[in-house]
Design an enzyme around this catalytic site. Structure first.
Site, PDB file in Angstrom:
ATOM      1  N   SER A  57      -4.600  65.414  72.873  1.00 58.41           N
ATOM      2  CA  SER A  57      -3.150  65.328  72.799  1.00 58.41           C
ATOM      3  C   SER A  57      -2.559  66.434  71.924  1.00 58.41           C
ATOM      4  O   SER A  57      -2.570  67.594  72.306  1.00 58.41           O
ATOM      5  CB  SER A  57      -2.765  63.927  72.290  1.00 58.41           C
ATOM      6  OG  SER A  57      -1.395  63.695  72.457  1.00 58.41           O
TER       7      SER A  57
ATOM      8  N   ASP B 150      -3.005  80.764  74.091  1.00 56.87           N
ATOM      9  CA  ASP B 150      -2.123  81.476  75.020  1.00 56.87           C
ATOM     10  C   ASP B 150      -1.338  82.589  74.333  1.00 56.87           C
ATOM     11  O   ASP B 150      -0.993  83.589  74.969  1.00 56.87           O
ATOM     12  CB  ASP B 150      -1.161  80.502  75.694  1.00 56.87           C
ATOM     13  CG  ASP B 150      -1.857  79.625  76.733  1.00 56.87           C
ATOM     14  OD1 ASP B 150      -3.089  79.776  76.900  1.00 56.87           O
ATOM     15  OD2 ASP B 150      -1.179  78.792  77.370  1.00 56.87           O
TER      16      ASP B 150
ATOM     17  N   LYS C 202      -5.950  65.082  77.358  1.00 48.82           N
ATOM     18  CA  LYS C 202      -4.862  64.090  77.367  1.00 48.82           C
ATOM     19  C   LYS C 202      -3.532  64.826  77.253  1.00 48.82           C
ATOM     20  O   LYS C 202      -2.869  64.803  76.221  1.00 48.82           O
ATOM     21  CB  LYS C 202      -5.010  63.072  76.236  1.00 48.82           C
ATOM     22  CG  LYS C 202      -4.029  61.914  76.351  1.00 48.82           C
ATOM     23  CD  LYS C 202      -4.256  60.883  75.251  1.00 48.82           C
ATOM     24  CE  LYS C 202      -3.346  59.688  75.436  1.00 48.82           C
ATOM     25  NZ  LYS C 202      -1.930  60.022  75.251  1.00 48.82           N
TER      26      LYS C 202
END
Length: 391
Positions: free
Chosen positions: A301, A312, A326
Protein backbone atom coordinates in the site's frame (compact mmCIF):
# COMPACT_ATOMS: atom_id res chain seq x y z
CA UNK A 1 -56.00 -2.97 -37.58
CA UNK A 2 -57.22 -0.12 -35.31
CA UNK A 3 -54.98 1.94 -33.06
CA UNK A 4 -56.23 0.30 -29.86
CA UNK A 5 -55.27 -3.18 -31.07
CA UNK A 6 -51.86 -1.89 -32.23
CA UNK A 7 -51.23 -0.36 -28.80
CA UNK A 8 -52.14 -3.61 -27.01
CA UNK A 9 -49.98 -5.62 -29.40
CA UNK A 10 -47.01 -3.31 -28.78
CA UNK A 11 -47.44 -3.64 -25.02
CA UNK A 12 -47.65 -7.44 -25.27
CA UNK A 13 -44.47 -7.53 -27.37
CA UNK A 14 -42.68 -5.32 -24.86
CA UNK A 15 -43.65 -7.60 -21.97
CA UNK A 16 -42.62 -10.70 -23.92
CA UNK A 17 -39.29 -9.06 -24.75
CA UNK A 18 -38.81 -8.22 -21.08
CA UNK A 19 -39.43 -11.79 -19.98
CA UNK A 20 -37.19 -13.23 -22.72
CA UNK A 21 -34.47 -10.75 -21.76
CA UNK A 22 -34.59 -11.92 -18.16
CA UNK A 23 -34.59 -15.59 -19.20
CA UNK A 24 -31.56 -14.95 -21.42
CA UNK A 25 -29.54 -13.68 -18.50
CA UNK A 26 -30.74 -10.17 -17.80
CA UNK A 27 -30.59 -8.74 -14.29
CA UNK A 28 -33.18 -6.95 -12.14
CA UNK A 29 -30.79 -3.97 -11.97
CA UNK A 30 -31.51 -3.40 -15.69
CA UNK A 31 -35.27 -3.15 -15.08
CA UNK A 32 -37.35 -0.01 -14.55
CA UNK A 33 -37.65 0.95 -10.89
CA UNK A 34 -41.28 -0.22 -10.45
CA UNK A 35 -40.38 -3.75 -11.67
CA UNK A 36 -36.94 -3.91 -10.04
CA UNK A 37 -38.55 -3.47 -6.62
CA UNK A 38 -40.68 -6.56 -7.20
CA UNK A 39 -37.64 -8.67 -8.09
CA UNK A 40 -35.66 -7.40 -5.09
CA UNK A 41 -38.61 -8.31 -2.85
CA UNK A 42 -38.63 -11.79 -4.42
CA UNK A 43 -34.88 -12.11 -3.72
CA UNK A 44 -35.41 -11.20 -0.07
CA UNK A 45 -38.32 -13.59 0.20
CA UNK A 46 -36.24 -16.40 -1.32
CA UNK A 47 -33.37 -15.71 1.08
CA UNK A 48 -35.75 -15.75 4.06
CA UNK A 49 -37.31 -18.99 2.74
CA UNK A 50 -33.88 -20.59 2.41
CA UNK A 51 -32.84 -19.57 5.93
CA UNK A 52 -36.18 -20.72 7.39
CA UNK A 53 -35.82 -24.13 5.76
CA UNK A 54 -32.26 -24.59 7.05
CA UNK A 55 -33.25 -23.42 10.54
CA UNK A 56 -36.23 -25.84 10.63
CA UNK A 57 -34.76 -28.90 8.92
CA UNK A 58 -30.95 -28.95 9.17
CA UNK A 59 -29.75 -31.98 11.16
CA UNK A 60 -28.14 -29.84 13.89
CA UNK A 61 -29.05 -26.47 15.43
CA UNK A 62 -27.80 -23.40 13.62
CA UNK A 63 -28.04 -19.72 14.52
CA UNK A 64 -30.32 -17.66 12.29
CA UNK A 65 -28.09 -14.59 12.77
CA UNK A 66 -25.08 -16.64 11.67
CA UNK A 67 -26.92 -17.64 8.48
CA UNK A 68 -27.92 -14.05 7.78
CA UNK A 69 -24.34 -12.84 8.38
CA UNK A 70 -23.03 -15.56 6.08
CA UNK A 71 -25.49 -14.42 3.41
CA UNK A 72 -24.20 -10.84 3.64
CA UNK A 73 -20.58 -12.00 3.63
CA UNK A 74 -21.33 -14.10 0.55
CA UNK A 75 -22.51 -11.01 -1.35
CA UNK A 76 -19.15 -9.30 -0.77
CA UNK A 77 -17.16 -12.48 -1.48
CA UNK A 78 -18.84 -12.59 -4.90
CA UNK A 79 -16.72 -9.55 -5.80
CA UNK A 80 -13.62 -11.82 -5.68
CA UNK A 81 -11.70 -8.95 -4.08
CA UNK A 82 -9.51 -10.05 -1.13
CA UNK A 83 -9.61 -6.56 0.38
CA UNK A 84 -13.39 -6.05 0.47
CA UNK A 85 -15.19 -7.47 3.50
CA UNK A 86 -18.46 -7.38 5.37
CA UNK A 87 -17.96 -7.12 9.14
CA UNK A 88 -20.78 -8.29 11.38
CA UNK A 89 -21.91 -5.94 14.20
CA UNK A 90 -19.76 -7.89 16.69
CA UNK A 91 -16.75 -7.88 14.36
CA UNK A 92 -17.29 -4.18 13.70
CA UNK A 93 -17.26 -3.46 17.45
CA UNK A 94 -13.99 -5.36 17.93
CA UNK A 95 -12.49 -3.62 14.91
CA UNK A 96 -13.44 -0.16 16.17
CA UNK A 97 -12.04 -0.91 19.63
CA UNK A 98 -8.76 -2.09 18.12
CA UNK A 99 -8.24 0.95 15.88
CA UNK A 100 -9.27 3.39 18.62
CA UNK A 101 -6.53 2.05 20.87
CA UNK A 102 -8.83 0.83 23.68
CA UNK A 103 -7.35 -2.65 23.37
CA UNK A 104 -3.69 -3.64 23.23
CA UNK A 105 -1.83 -6.53 21.64
CA UNK A 106 1.16 -8.83 21.58
CA UNK A 107 3.70 -6.75 19.63
CA UNK A 108 3.75 -7.79 16.00
CA UNK A 109 2.61 -6.47 12.63
CA UNK A 110 0.98 -8.85 10.18
CA UNK A 111 -0.20 -9.16 6.59
CA UNK A 112 -3.30 -10.99 5.38
CA UNK A 113 -2.76 -14.53 4.09
CA UNK A 114 -5.42 -16.94 2.81
CA UNK A 115 -4.42 -19.32 5.64
CA UNK A 116 -4.39 -16.68 8.39
CA UNK A 117 -1.96 -13.85 9.18
CA UNK A 118 1.67 -13.69 8.06
CA UNK A 119 4.01 -12.09 10.62
CA UNK A 120 6.02 -9.31 8.97
CA UNK A 121 7.54 -7.67 12.06
CA UNK A 122 7.99 -8.56 15.72
CA UNK A 123 8.78 -5.71 18.10
CA UNK A 124 11.66 -5.96 20.55
CA UNK A 125 10.70 -6.82 24.12
CA UNK A 126 7.13 -7.75 23.18
CA UNK A 127 5.10 -10.80 24.28
CA UNK A 128 5.42 -12.14 20.72
CA UNK A 129 9.22 -12.11 20.94
CA UNK A 130 9.16 -13.86 24.31
CA UNK A 131 6.85 -16.53 22.86
CA UNK A 132 9.35 -17.25 20.09
CA UNK A 133 7.23 -15.87 17.24
CA UNK A 134 9.45 -14.77 14.34
CA UNK A 135 9.09 -12.83 11.12
CA UNK A 136 7.65 -15.08 8.41
CA UNK A 137 5.67 -17.28 10.82
CA UNK A 138 1.99 -17.86 10.07
CA UNK A 139 -0.74 -17.29 12.66
CA UNK A 140 -3.44 -19.85 11.84
CA UNK A 141 -5.79 -19.76 14.84
CA UNK A 142 -6.83 -17.54 17.75
CA UNK A 143 -8.07 -19.21 20.94
CA UNK A 144 -8.49 -22.52 19.13
CA UNK A 145 -10.51 -21.14 16.20
CA UNK A 146 -9.13 -20.99 12.67
CA UNK A 147 -8.75 -17.51 11.14
CA UNK A 148 -8.22 -18.82 7.59
CA UNK A 149 -10.06 -16.66 5.09
CA UNK A 150 -10.85 -13.89 7.58
CA UNK A 151 -9.98 -10.27 6.86
CA UNK A 152 -6.89 -8.95 8.61
CA UNK A 153 -9.08 -6.39 10.42
CA UNK A 154 -11.23 -9.10 11.99
CA UNK A 155 -8.34 -11.49 12.73
CA UNK A 156 -6.10 -8.86 14.35
CA UNK A 157 -9.04 -7.57 16.42
CA UNK A 158 -9.34 -11.08 17.88
CA UNK A 159 -5.67 -11.09 18.88
CA UNK A 160 -5.86 -7.70 20.58
CA UNK A 161 -7.34 -7.32 24.06
CA UNK A 162 -6.93 -5.66 27.41
CA UNK A 163 -3.41 -5.65 28.93
CA UNK A 164 -2.92 -8.59 31.28
CA UNK A 165 -5.41 -10.88 29.52
CA UNK A 166 -4.39 -14.06 27.72
CA UNK A 167 -4.68 -15.09 24.07
CA UNK A 168 -3.77 -18.46 22.56
CA UNK A 169 -2.33 -18.47 19.04
CA UNK A 170 -1.76 -21.31 16.60
CA UNK A 171 1.62 -20.66 14.98
CA UNK A 172 3.14 -22.34 11.93
CA UNK A 173 6.90 -21.78 12.00
CA UNK A 174 8.42 -20.66 8.71
CA UNK A 175 11.86 -21.90 9.75
CA UNK A 176 10.94 -25.41 10.92
CA UNK A 177 7.53 -26.00 9.31
CA UNK A 178 6.17 -27.18 12.66
CA UNK A 179 2.85 -26.09 14.15
CA UNK A 180 2.49 -25.18 17.82
CA UNK A 181 0.13 -23.39 20.20
CA UNK A 182 1.46 -20.54 22.33
CA UNK A 183 -0.28 -18.54 25.05
CA UNK A 184 0.65 -14.89 25.35
CA UNK A 185 -0.21 -12.18 27.87
CA UNK A 186 -1.38 -9.02 26.11
CA UNK A 187 0.49 -5.83 26.94
CA UNK A 188 0.53 -2.15 26.09
CA UNK A 189 3.00 -2.00 23.23
CA UNK A 190 5.11 1.02 22.35
CA UNK A 191 5.30 0.59 18.58
CA UNK A 192 8.31 2.28 16.99
CA UNK A 193 7.53 4.29 13.87
CA UNK A 194 11.06 4.77 12.57
CA UNK A 195 14.61 4.06 13.63
CA UNK A 196 17.92 4.98 12.06
CA UNK A 197 21.58 4.06 12.32
CA UNK A 198 24.88 4.94 10.69
CA UNK A 199 27.12 2.25 9.22
CA UNK A 200 30.53 2.58 7.62
CA UNK A 201 31.08 0.66 4.39
CA UNK A 202 33.87 1.07 1.88
CA UNK A 203 35.15 4.09 3.78
CA UNK A 204 31.81 5.91 3.54
CA UNK A 205 29.25 6.69 6.20
CA UNK A 206 25.79 5.49 5.14
CA UNK A 207 22.42 5.76 6.91
CA UNK A 208 19.90 2.94 7.24
CA UNK A 209 16.49 4.36 8.14
CA UNK A 210 13.74 1.83 8.84
CA UNK A 211 10.13 3.04 8.64
CA UNK A 212 7.69 0.57 10.16
CA UNK A 213 4.36 2.25 9.37
CA UNK A 214 2.80 5.24 7.67
CA UNK A 215 0.83 6.28 10.73
CA UNK A 216 0.17 9.92 11.53
CA UNK A 217 3.43 11.85 11.84
CA UNK A 218 5.59 9.21 10.14
CA UNK A 219 7.06 11.78 7.75
CA UNK A 220 8.32 13.78 10.74
CA UNK A 221 10.29 10.77 11.99
CA UNK A 222 11.83 10.29 8.55
CA UNK A 223 12.62 14.01 8.30
CA UNK A 224 14.44 14.03 11.64
CA UNK A 225 16.28 10.76 10.92
CA UNK A 226 17.55 12.01 7.54
CA UNK A 227 18.64 15.39 8.94
CA UNK A 228 20.42 13.71 11.86
CA UNK A 229 22.18 11.22 9.55
CA UNK A 230 23.40 13.97 7.20
CA UNK A 231 24.62 16.03 10.17
CA UNK A 232 26.65 13.00 11.30
CA UNK A 233 28.29 12.70 7.90
CA UNK A 234 26.07 10.19 6.06
CA UNK A 235 26.60 10.36 2.29
CA UNK A 236 23.69 8.15 1.28
CA UNK A 237 20.48 6.65 2.67
CA UNK A 238 18.89 3.20 2.62
CA UNK A 239 15.16 3.65 3.27
CA UNK A 240 14.06 0.29 4.67
CA UNK A 241 10.33 -0.33 4.06
CA UNK A 242 10.40 -4.09 4.61
CA UNK A 243 7.41 -5.32 6.59
CA UNK A 244 5.73 -1.92 6.33
CA UNK A 245 2.12 -2.72 5.49
CA UNK A 246 1.16 0.88 4.76
CA UNK A 247 -1.07 3.44 6.44
CA UNK A 248 -2.11 6.96 5.55
CA UNK A 249 -1.91 8.16 1.95
CA UNK A 250 -0.98 11.67 3.08
CA UNK A 251 2.02 10.34 5.01
CA UNK A 252 3.17 8.41 1.93
CA UNK A 253 3.07 11.61 -0.13
CA UNK A 254 5.00 13.54 2.54
CA UNK A 255 7.68 10.85 2.93
CA UNK A 256 8.21 10.69 -0.85
CA UNK A 257 8.30 14.51 -0.92
CA UNK A 258 11.32 14.46 1.39
CA UNK A 259 13.36 13.12 -1.55
CA UNK A 260 11.41 14.40 -4.60
CA UNK A 261 11.30 18.14 -5.26
CA UNK A 262 8.35 18.32 -7.65
CA UNK A 263 6.01 16.24 -9.79
CA UNK A 264 3.40 13.55 -9.37
CA UNK A 265 3.65 11.09 -6.47
CA UNK A 266 0.47 9.09 -7.08
CA UNK A 267 -2.97 9.38 -8.66
CA UNK A 268 -6.24 7.79 -7.57
CA UNK A 269 -8.96 6.63 -9.96
CA UNK A 270 -12.24 4.80 -9.36
CA UNK A 271 -15.26 3.83 -11.43
CA UNK A 272 -17.39 6.46 -9.73
CA UNK A 273 -14.58 8.70 -8.47
CA UNK A 274 -12.99 11.63 -10.31
CA UNK A 275 -9.26 11.25 -10.78
CA UNK A 276 -7.23 12.85 -8.02
CA UNK A 277 -3.50 13.52 -8.27
CA UNK A 278 -1.15 13.94 -5.31
CA UNK A 279 1.98 15.95 -6.16
CA UNK A 280 5.20 16.46 -4.22
CA UNK A 281 4.66 19.12 -1.58
CA UNK A 282 7.89 21.05 -2.29
CA UNK A 283 10.78 21.82 0.03
CA UNK A 284 12.42 18.38 -0.18
CA UNK A 285 15.01 17.96 2.59
CA UNK A 286 17.24 15.56 0.64
CA UNK A 287 16.48 15.95 -3.09
CA UNK A 288 19.91 14.79 -4.30
CA UNK A 289 21.33 12.46 -1.67
CA UNK A 290 22.01 8.95 -3.09
CA UNK A 291 19.10 6.72 -2.12
CA UNK A 292 18.11 3.04 -2.09
CA UNK A 293 14.70 1.79 -1.03
CA UNK A 294 14.66 -1.71 0.47
CA UNK A 295 11.42 -3.72 0.19
CA UNK A 296 10.01 -7.22 0.62
CA UNK A 297 6.72 -9.10 0.39
CA UNK A 298 5.52 -7.30 3.52
CA UNK A 299 5.84 -3.86 1.88
CA UNK A 300 2.31 -2.87 0.88
CA UNK A 301 0.00 0.00 0.00
CA UNK A 302 1.64 3.28 1.16
CA UNK A 303 5.06 1.56 1.04
CA UNK A 304 4.44 0.70 -2.61
CA UNK A 305 3.34 4.25 -3.38
CA UNK A 306 6.61 5.65 -1.99
CA UNK A 307 8.70 2.94 -3.66
CA UNK A 308 7.03 3.45 -7.05
CA UNK A 309 7.34 7.24 -6.87
CA UNK A 310 11.05 7.10 -5.97
CA UNK A 311 11.66 4.61 -8.78
CA UNK A 312 9.68 6.50 -11.44
CA UNK A 313 11.38 9.81 -10.59
CA UNK A 314 14.77 8.03 -10.84
CA UNK A 315 15.48 9.05 -7.26
CA UNK A 316 16.16 5.59 -5.85
CA UNK A 317 17.13 2.06 -6.79
CA UNK A 318 14.67 -0.57 -5.55
CA UNK A 319 16.39 -3.48 -3.78
CA UNK A 320 14.84 -6.57 -2.20
CA UNK A 321 11.98 -8.83 -3.25
CA UNK A 322 8.67 -8.16 -5.00
CA UNK A 323 6.26 -6.12 -2.87
CA UNK A 324 2.85 -7.26 -1.70
CA UNK A 325 0.67 -5.74 -4.44
CA UNK A 326 -2.06 -3.65 -2.80
CA UNK A 327 -2.65 -0.69 -5.07
CA UNK A 328 -6.24 -0.22 -3.96
CA UNK A 329 -8.18 2.41 -2.03
CA UNK A 330 -10.64 1.20 0.58
CA UNK A 331 -13.49 2.94 2.35
CA UNK A 332 -15.23 1.72 5.49
CA UNK A 333 -18.99 2.37 5.41
CA UNK A 334 -21.23 1.88 8.47
CA UNK A 335 -24.39 -0.18 7.85
CA UNK A 336 -27.85 0.09 9.37
CA UNK A 337 -27.47 -3.19 11.30
CA UNK A 338 -24.33 -1.99 13.11
CA UNK A 339 -21.98 -3.84 10.77
CA UNK A 340 -19.39 -2.36 8.44
CA UNK A 341 -18.68 -2.66 4.73
CA UNK A 342 -14.96 -2.39 3.97
CA UNK A 343 -15.07 -1.82 0.20
CA UNK A 344 -12.45 -1.23 -2.47
CA UNK A 345 -13.48 1.93 -4.35
CA UNK A 346 -10.46 2.99 -6.44
CA UNK A 347 -6.93 2.16 -7.62
CA UNK A 348 -3.58 3.84 -7.11
CA UNK A 349 -1.46 4.71 -10.17
CA UNK A 350 2.24 5.54 -10.03
CA UNK A 351 3.82 8.58 -11.74
CA UNK A 352 4.63 6.68 -14.96
CA UNK A 353 1.01 5.47 -15.15
CA UNK A 354 1.53 1.93 -13.86
CA UNK A 355 -1.05 0.45 -11.51
CA UNK A 356 0.45 -1.43 -8.57
CA UNK A 357 -2.11 -4.21 -8.96
CA UNK A 358 -1.75 -7.55 -7.23
CA UNK A 359 1.70 -8.30 -8.65
CA UNK A 360 3.39 -5.58 -6.65
CA UNK A 361 6.63 -3.80 -7.57
CA UNK A 362 9.59 -5.88 -8.76
CA UNK A 363 13.00 -4.94 -7.35
CA UNK A 364 15.70 -3.65 -9.69
CA UNK A 365 18.30 -5.51 -7.60
CA UNK A 366 17.17 -8.76 -5.92
CA UNK A 367 18.06 -9.30 -2.25
CA UNK A 368 16.50 -11.57 0.33
CA UNK A 369 16.95 -11.97 4.07
CA UNK A 370 16.51 -15.57 5.18
CA UNK A 371 14.50 -16.00 8.43
CA UNK A 372 16.63 -19.08 9.19
CA UNK A 373 19.81 -17.04 9.73
CA UNK A 374 20.86 -14.44 12.27
CA UNK A 375 22.47 -11.70 10.13
CA UNK A 376 20.36 -9.60 7.76
CA UNK A 377 21.55 -10.55 4.25
CA UNK A 378 19.51 -7.92 2.41
CA UNK A 379 20.94 -4.77 4.00
CA UNK A 380 24.55 -5.41 2.81
CA UNK A 381 23.26 -5.72 -0.77
CA UNK A 382 21.40 -2.42 -0.41
CA UNK A 383 24.54 -0.75 0.99
CA UNK A 384 26.64 -2.05 -1.92
CA UNK A 385 24.14 -0.61 -4.42
CA UNK A 386 24.31 2.69 -2.56
CA UNK A 387 28.13 2.69 -2.69
CA UNK A 388 28.02 2.36 -6.48
CA UNK A 389 26.04 5.62 -6.62
CA UNK A 390 28.82 7.38 -4.71
CA UNK A 391 31.62 6.31 -7.06
Amino acid sequence: MNRTRIAWLALACALIGLVVGLWAGGHPADLPGFLRGAFVSDDRATRAELIDSIEDNFYRPVSRSALEDASLKGIVRALHDPFSHYLTPQEAKSFQESVEGQFEGVGMSVAEDRRGLRVVNVFAGSPAVRAGIRRGDLITAVNGRSIAGESSEVATAKIKGRPGTHVRLGVLSRASGRHRDVTLVRARIEVPVARGRIVTRGGHKLAVIQLLSFSSGAHGFVDRAVRSAVARGAQGVVLDLRGNGGGLLREAVLVASAFIERGKIVSVRGRHRPERTEDATGGAIAPRIPLVVLVDRGSASASEIVTGALRDHRRATVVGTRTFGKGLVEEVQPLSNGGLLDLTVARYYLPDGEGIGRRGIAPQVPARDSPRTGPDEAVPTALDVLLKQLR
